[in-house]
Motif scaffolding. Structure first.
Motif, PDB file in Angstrom:
ATOM      1  N   SER A  79      14.590  71.696  37.218  1.00 25.09           N
ATOM      2  CA  SER A  79      15.835  71.713  36.438  1.00 25.09           C
ATOM      3  C   SER A  79      15.926  72.933  35.523  1.00 25.09           C
ATOM      4  N   GLU A  80      14.798  73.568  35.254  1.00 24.65           N
ATOM      5  CA  GLU A  80      14.777  74.723  34.351  1.00 24.65           C
ATOM      6  C   GLU A  80      14.621  76.051  35.094  1.00 24.65           C
ATOM      7  N   ARG A  81      14.534  75.992  36.404  1.00 23.07           N
ATOM      8  CA  ARG A  81      14.380  77.230  37.159  1.00 23.07           C
ATOM      9  C   ARG A  81      15.733  77.947  37.270  1.00 23.07           C
ATOM     10  N   ARG A  82      15.691  79.255  37.260  1.00 22.63           N
ATOM     11  CA  ARG A  82      16.918  80.054  37.320  1.00 22.63           C
ATOM     12  C   ARG A  82      16.744  81.212  38.300  1.00 22.63           C
ATOM     13  N   SER A  83      16.281  80.865  39.489  1.00 26.91           N
ATOM     14  CA  SER A  83      15.977  81.888  40.493  1.00 26.91           C
ATOM     15  C   SER A  83      17.202  82.731  40.833  1.00 26.91           C
ATOM     16  N   ASP A  84      18.349  82.075  41.056  1.00 21.91           N
ATOM     17  CA  ASP A  84      19.544  82.822  41.431  1.00 21.91           C
ATOM     18  C   ASP A  84      20.017  83.738  40.307  1.00 21.91           C
ATOM     19  N   GLU A  85      19.889  83.278  39.072  1.00 21.24           N
ATOM     20  CA  GLU A  85      20.280  84.101  37.926  1.00 21.24           C
ATOM     21  C   GLU A  85      19.402  85.350  37.837  1.00 21.24           C
ATOM     22  N   ILE A  86      18.095  85.174  38.068  1.00 21.19           N
ATOM     23  CA  ILE A  86      17.173  86.311  38.002  1.00 21.19           C
ATOM     24  C   ILE A  86      17.426  87.275  39.156  1.00 21.19           C
ATOM     25  N   LEU A  87      17.685  86.745  40.344  1.00 21.78           N
ATOM     26  CA  LEU A  87      17.976  87.611  41.488  1.00 21.78           C
ATOM     27  C   LEU A  87      19.234  88.441  41.237  1.00 21.78           C
ATOM     28  N   GLU A  88      20.218  87.849  40.587  1.00 23.48           N
ATOM     29  CA  GLU A  88      21.434  88.595  40.256  1.00 23.48           C
ATOM     30  C   GLU A  88      21.126  89.675  39.222  1.00 23.48           C
ATOM     31  N   LEU A  89      20.272  89.340  38.266  1.00 17.77           N
ATOM     32  CA  LEU A  89      19.900  90.300  37.227  1.00 17.77           C
ATOM     33  C   LEU A  89      19.281  91.558  37.827  1.00 17.77           C
ATOM     34  N   VAL A  90      18.410  91.387  38.826  1.00 15.52           N
ATOM     35  CA  VAL A  90      17.702  92.535  39.404  1.00 15.52           C
ATOM     36  C   VAL A  90      18.407  93.098  40.636  1.00 15.52           C
ATOM     37  N   GLY A  91      19.593  92.581  40.953  1.00 21.81           N
ATOM     38  CA  GLY A  91      20.362  93.127  42.046  1.00 21.81           C
ATOM     39  C   GLY A  91      19.874  92.747  43.428  1.00 21.81           C
ATOM     40  N   LEU A  92      19.351  91.526  43.574  1.00 18.90           N
ATOM     41  CA  LEU A  92      18.847  91.079  44.876  1.00 18.90           C
ATOM     42  C   LEU A  92      19.567  89.831  45.394  1.00 18.90           C
ATOM     43  N   SER A  93      20.721  89.513  44.836  1.00 23.27           N
ATOM     44  CA  SER A  93      21.428  88.309  45.263  1.00 23.27           C
ATOM     45  C   SER A  93      21.753  88.342  46.753  1.00 23.27           C
ATOM     46  N   ASP A  94      22.137  89.519  47.248  1.00 20.44           N
ATOM     47  CA  ASP A  94      22.506  89.609  48.663  1.00 20.44           C
ATOM     48  C   ASP A  94      21.298  89.638  49.588  1.00 20.44           C
ATOM     49  N   LYS A  95      20.088  89.707  49.023  1.00 20.80           N
ATOM     50  CA  LYS A  95      18.854  89.705  49.811  1.00 20.80           C
ATOM     51  C   LYS A  95      18.026  88.450  49.551  1.00 20.80           C
ATOM     52  N   ALA A  96      18.660  87.423  48.975  1.00 23.40           N
ATOM     53  CA  ALA A  96      17.928  86.231  48.550  1.00 23.40           C
ATOM     54  C   ALA A  96      17.196  85.552  49.698  1.00 23.40           C
ATOM     55  N   GLU A  97      17.747  85.613  50.907  1.00 24.84           N
ATOM     56  CA  GLU A  97      17.139  84.926  52.046  1.00 24.84           C
ATOM     57  C   GLU A  97      16.533  85.897  53.067  1.00 24.84           C
ATOM     58  N   ALA A  98      16.385  87.149  52.696  1.00 27.20           N
ATOM     59  CA  ALA A  98      15.746  88.126  53.587  1.00 27.20           C
ATOM     60  C   ALA A  98      14.237  88.083  53.363  1.00 27.20           C
ATOM     61  N   TYR A  99      13.453  88.264  54.412  1.00 30.77           N
ATOM     62  CA  TYR A  99      12.006  88.293  54.247  1.00 30.77           C
ATOM     63  C   TYR A  99      11.597  89.520  53.428  1.00 30.77           C
ATOM     64  N   ALA A 100      10.595  89.331  52.593  1.00 27.43           N
ATOM     65  CA  ALA A 100      10.150  90.409  51.719  1.00 27.43           C
ATOM     66  C   ALA A 100       9.709  91.639  52.506  1.00 27.43           C
ATOM     67  N   ARG A 101       9.200  91.418  53.723  1.00 26.07           N
ATOM     68  CA  ARG A 101       8.717  92.547  54.519  1.00 26.07           C
ATOM     69  C   ARG A 101       9.856  93.456  54.979  1.00 26.07           C
ATOM     70  N   THR A 102      11.099  92.953  54.930  1.00 27.29           N
ATOM     71  CA  THR A 102      12.247  93.759  55.349  1.00 27.29           C
ATOM     72  C   THR A 102      12.868  94.538  54.186  1.00 27.29           C
ATOM     73  N   LEU A 103      12.396  94.301  52.976  1.00 29.00           N
ATOM     74  CA  LEU A 103      12.965  94.964  51.802  1.00 29.00           C
ATOM     75  C   LEU A 103      12.448  96.393  51.681  1.00 29.00           C
ATOM     76  N   SER A 104      13.274  97.262  51.132  1.00 31.52           N
ATOM     77  CA  SER A 104      12.851  98.628  50.861  1.00 31.52           C
ATOM     78  C   SER A 104      11.861  98.633  49.696  1.00 31.52           C
ATOM     79  N   GLY A 105      11.221  99.785  49.483  1.00 31.75           N
ATOM     80  CA  GLY A 105      10.256  99.884  48.381  1.00 31.75           C
ATOM     81  C   GLY A 105      10.885  99.601  47.038  1.00 31.75           C
ATOM     82  N   GLY A 106      12.111 100.111  46.821  1.00 37.40           N
ATOM     83  CA  GLY A 106      12.782  99.856  45.556  1.00 37.40           C
ATOM     84  C   GLY A 106      13.133  98.398  45.368  1.00 37.40           C
ATOM     85  N   MET A 107      13.557  97.732  46.435  1.00 37.38           N
ATOM     86  CA  MET A 107      13.876  96.312  46.350  1.00 37.38           C
ATOM     87  C   MET A 107      12.626  95.486  46.074  1.00 37.38           C
TER      88      MET A 107
END
Length: 330
Positions: A117-145
């Motif tokens: 109830s206290e987790r805010r994963s989506d809020e944090i992902l939006e903060l760091v600009g990763l909302s559109d990559k929320a369901e992408a595997y980490a291995r597919t992310l660029s170095g900056g992401m």
């Protein structure tokens, strides 16, 4: 101290020597206080002991002796509370390639015991600009992401103190700007930020207070403004209208002629004014086509402190700018 986010007293760390070699003392009695709500710079050359200090704060390395308190919790008496008060964004990209960003944050929050109830994963992902990559595997992310995801993981348990270990090493300008925007936002919300970086212009711009360590010892700690005031060197570069035949001679001013014909004048603002320097130039008949100045920055202070002991910092009569008009990244 109630106003201290972190307080360190007499911190020692010695690593056992191998094959009969003596112990290696990574930290030699560090005393350090980080004010709450500050952006605090922890600077030093490679091998100075910064990583060891950060790993001790994070609970990854056991100290040899000394006391560490994080947000008022003694690390020995209240280890769980002290670890919960701090989040660390490491320099290394240590991500599980088979987790998505949202999954990685949920697992990290679970490890810290954060209720769903206290987790805010989506809020944090939006903060760091990763909302559109929320369901992408980490291995597919660029170095900056991936670096953005490291920052997100450090924030899942609502830490009071955030440590950024070389956060902009090898990243592009866009990510760097995004990171500093987020850091300022988090700091405005009351989070204490500890920054280690070799990009000293970033530390000069971002940090309220800075500590410099070298060879396992703290050699300086002060506000950024006070550290810069230790060296009031100025360099004036004059482009003359015609070739210079006579150099100006004025007490407290060092004059030199460059190969390109420009006149270099070095002086200290506490002893000589810019008007006095310009007047000395006019007196020898030099007509000025263009002029620019530069003053000592954090890099000058850093080099002066780490190339000598803190109490050997050049006096007013000894200090000279170490470079021309260029800024060099260490």
């Amino acid at each position: 101290m109630r106003d201290a986010a972190i307080r360190i007293d007499g911190l020692h760390k010695a690593y056992r020597g191998s094959k009969g070699q003596p112990e290696k003392h990574a930290l030699k009695g560090i005393d350090l206080t980080v004010p709450r709500g500050s952006v605090f710079g922890l600077l030093g050359p490679n091998g100075a002991g910064k990583s060891t200090l950060i790993n001790i704060l994070a609970g990854l390395v056991v100290k040899s002796s000394g006391n560490v308190s994080i947000w008022g919790f003694d690390q020995d008496k209240d280890p769980r509370q002290s670890r919960a008060a701090i989040g660390v964004m490491p320099q290394e990209l240590n991500l599980d390639p088979f987790f998505t960003p949202r999954g990685a944050l949920e697992v990290q929050a679970g490890l810290y015991g954060v209720p769903k109830s206290e987790r805010r994963s989506d809020e944090i992902l939006e903060l760091v600009g990763l909302s559109d990559k929320a369901e992408a595997y980490a291995r597919t992310l660029s170095g900056g992401m991936r670096r953005r995801l490291l920052l997100a993981k450090a924030l899942v348990h609502h830490p009071k103190v955030l440590v950024l270990d070389e956060p902009t090493a090898g990243v592009d300008i866009e990510l760097r700007q995004m990171l500093w925007t987020n850091v300022r936002k988090l700091n405005e919300q009351g989070m204490t930020i500890i920054l280690t970086t070799h990009y000293l212009e970033e530390a000069q711009e971002m940090c309220d207070e800075i500590a410099i360590i070298n060879h396992g010892e703290k050699i300086a700690q002060d506000s950024t403004a006070n550290l810069l005031s230790r060296m009031d060197s100025r360099t004036m570069v004059i482009a003359p209208d015609s070739p210079v035949s006579n150099l100006p001679v004025t007490e407290g001013v060092e004059a030199a002629l460059q190969d390109d014909g420009n006149l270099i004048l070095r002086y200290r603002s506490t002893q000589t004014s810019a008007e006095q320097v310009l007047e000395s130039v006019r007196q020898v008949g030099i007509r000025i086509r263009d002029v620019r100045t530069a003053e000592a920055d954090l890099e000058d202070v850093f080099l002066a402190l780490t190339s000598a002991r803190a109490d050997d910092l050049p006096t007013d009569d000894q200090t000279k700018p170490r470079r021309g008009m260029h800024r060099v990244k260490l």
